[in-house]
Design a protein around this motif. Structure first.
Motif, PDB file in Angstrom:
ATOM      1  N   LYS A   1       0.827  -1.198   0.000  1.00  0.00           N
ATOM      2  CA  LYS A   1       0.000   0.000   0.000  1.00  0.00           C
ATOM      3  C   LYS A   1       0.865   1.253   0.000  1.00  0.00           C
ATOM      4  O   LYS A   1       2.055   1.215   0.321  1.00  0.00           O
ATOM      5  CB  LYS A   1      -0.949   0.011   1.192  1.00  0.00           C
ATOM      6  N   ASN A   2       0.248   2.325  -0.388  1.00  0.00           N
ATOM      7  CA  ASN A   2       0.830   3.649  -0.287  1.00  0.00           C
ATOM      8  C   ASN A   2      -0.293   4.613   0.058  1.00  0.00           C
ATOM      9  O   ASN A   2      -1.408   4.169   0.368  1.00  0.00           O
ATOM     10  CB  ASN A   2       1.586   4.032  -1.575  1.00  0.00           C
ATOM     11  N   GLU A   3      -0.041   5.896  -0.008  1.00  0.00           N
ATOM     12  CA  GLU A   3      -1.071   6.860   0.375  1.00  0.00           C
ATOM     13  C   GLU A   3      -2.232   6.915  -0.614  1.00  0.00           C
ATOM     14  O   GLU A   3      -3.285   7.467  -0.318  1.00  0.00           O
ATOM     15  CB  GLU A   3      -0.476   8.267   0.552  1.00  0.00           C
ATOM     16  N   ASN A   4      -2.064   6.310  -1.796  1.00  0.00           N
ATOM     17  CA  ASN A   4      -3.087   6.377  -2.836  1.00  0.00           C
ATOM     18  C   ASN A   4      -3.964   5.139  -2.942  1.00  0.00           C
ATOM     19  O   ASN A   4      -5.124   5.220  -3.328  1.00  0.00           O
ATOM     20  CB  ASN A   4      -2.429   6.614  -4.204  1.00  0.00           C
TER      21      ASN A   4
ATOM     22  N   ARG B   1      -4.068   0.411  -2.376  1.00  0.00           N
ATOM     23  CA  ARG B   1      -3.463  -0.797  -1.803  1.00  0.00           C
ATOM     24  C   ARG B   1      -3.924  -2.029  -2.550  1.00  0.00           C
ATOM     25  O   ARG B   1      -4.978  -2.050  -3.190  1.00  0.00           O
ATOM     26  CB  ARG B   1      -3.764  -0.918  -0.324  1.00  0.00           C
ATOM     27  N   VAL B   2      -3.089  -3.063  -2.427  1.00  0.00           N
ATOM     28  CA  VAL B   2      -3.384  -4.374  -2.975  1.00  0.00           C
ATOM     29  C   VAL B   2      -3.112  -5.380  -1.862  1.00  0.00           C
ATOM     30  O   VAL B   2      -2.028  -5.378  -1.272  1.00  0.00           O
ATOM     31  CB  VAL B   2      -2.498  -4.695  -4.206  1.00  0.00           C
TER      32      VAL B   2
ATOM     33  N   VAL C   1      -6.421 -14.646  -4.277  1.00  0.00           N
ATOM     34  CA  VAL C   1      -7.424 -13.594  -4.365  1.00  0.00           C
ATOM     35  C   VAL C   1      -6.704 -12.285  -4.082  1.00  0.00           C
ATOM     36  O   VAL C   1      -6.041 -12.143  -3.050  1.00  0.00           O
ATOM     37  CB  VAL C   1      -8.576 -13.800  -3.362  1.00  0.00           C
ATOM     38  N   ALA C   2      -6.794 -11.355  -5.026  1.00  0.00           N
ATOM     39  CA  ALA C   2      -6.172 -10.041  -4.888  1.00  0.00           C
ATOM     40  C   ALA C   2      -7.279  -9.000  -4.784  1.00  0.00           C
ATOM     41  O   ALA C   2      -8.143  -8.920  -5.660  1.00  0.00           O
ATOM     42  CB  ALA C   2      -5.277  -9.750  -6.083  1.00  0.00           C
ATOM     43  N   VAL C   3      -7.269  -8.237  -3.715  1.00  0.00           N
ATOM     44  CA  VAL C   3      -8.263  -7.192  -3.510  1.00  0.00           C
ATOM     45  C   VAL C   3      -7.531  -5.855  -3.602  1.00  0.00           C
ATOM     46  O   VAL C   3      -6.621  -5.585  -2.821  1.00  0.00           O
ATOM     47  CB  VAL C   3      -8.967  -7.344  -2.147  1.00  0.00           C
TER      48      VAL C   3
END
Length: 137
Positions: free
Chosen positions: A11-14, A16-17, A28-30
């Motif tokens: 994740k970053n400030e914009n 996430r994965v 599973v990728a959210v």
């Protein structure tokens, strides 16, 4: 749907994965928010390790909460899939945007990778079928 404990979160400030591995051959990728180029490189070692471990992966990507994807992220991830397409049984995107779904389905045609974008009902049905062995255990 419960996918178990997350195995990787980037994740970053914009945006996430978050990656889950409910079965050895199912990921599973959210994803949510703005998916920027720096979110892809930390995922590569995870997928490379899985490619060595299982013959074929099934990836279920919930991209319904994604606001936008930077072209650099899309390009890098698509090139990775294209280079490893024989290692994927299926890559299924849950996508609410018809424009992004069209782009995913077009990329699938170009790369010949087994990926597609579908709506919520189809995504949940196919994921449930993939997880039926886990639920029966």
């Amino acid at each position: 749907m419960n996918f178990g404990k997350a195995v990787l979160e980037v994740k970053n400030e914009n945006g996430r994965v978050v990656l889950y591995r409910p079965l050895p051959d199912v990921v599973v990728a959210v994803s949510e928010g703005f998916i920027t180029h720096d979110l892809w490189p930390p995922q590569v070692p995870f997928y490379e390790a899985l490619h060595k471990e299982v013959p074929k992966l099934r990836i279920f990507r919930d991209a319904s909460a994604v606001r936008t994807v930077e072209p650099a992220y899309a390009s890098a991830s698509q090139n990775f899939v294209k280079a490893n397409k024989e290692k994927y049984a299926e890559i299924l995107f849950l996508q609410r945007s018809a424009v992004i779904a069209l782009a995913i389905n077009t990329a699938s045609l170009i790369s010949r990778a087994p990926m597609s974008a579908v709506g919520k009902e189809a995504w949940e049905k196919r994921l449930a079928a993939a997880l039926q062995h886990r639920q029966a255990a």
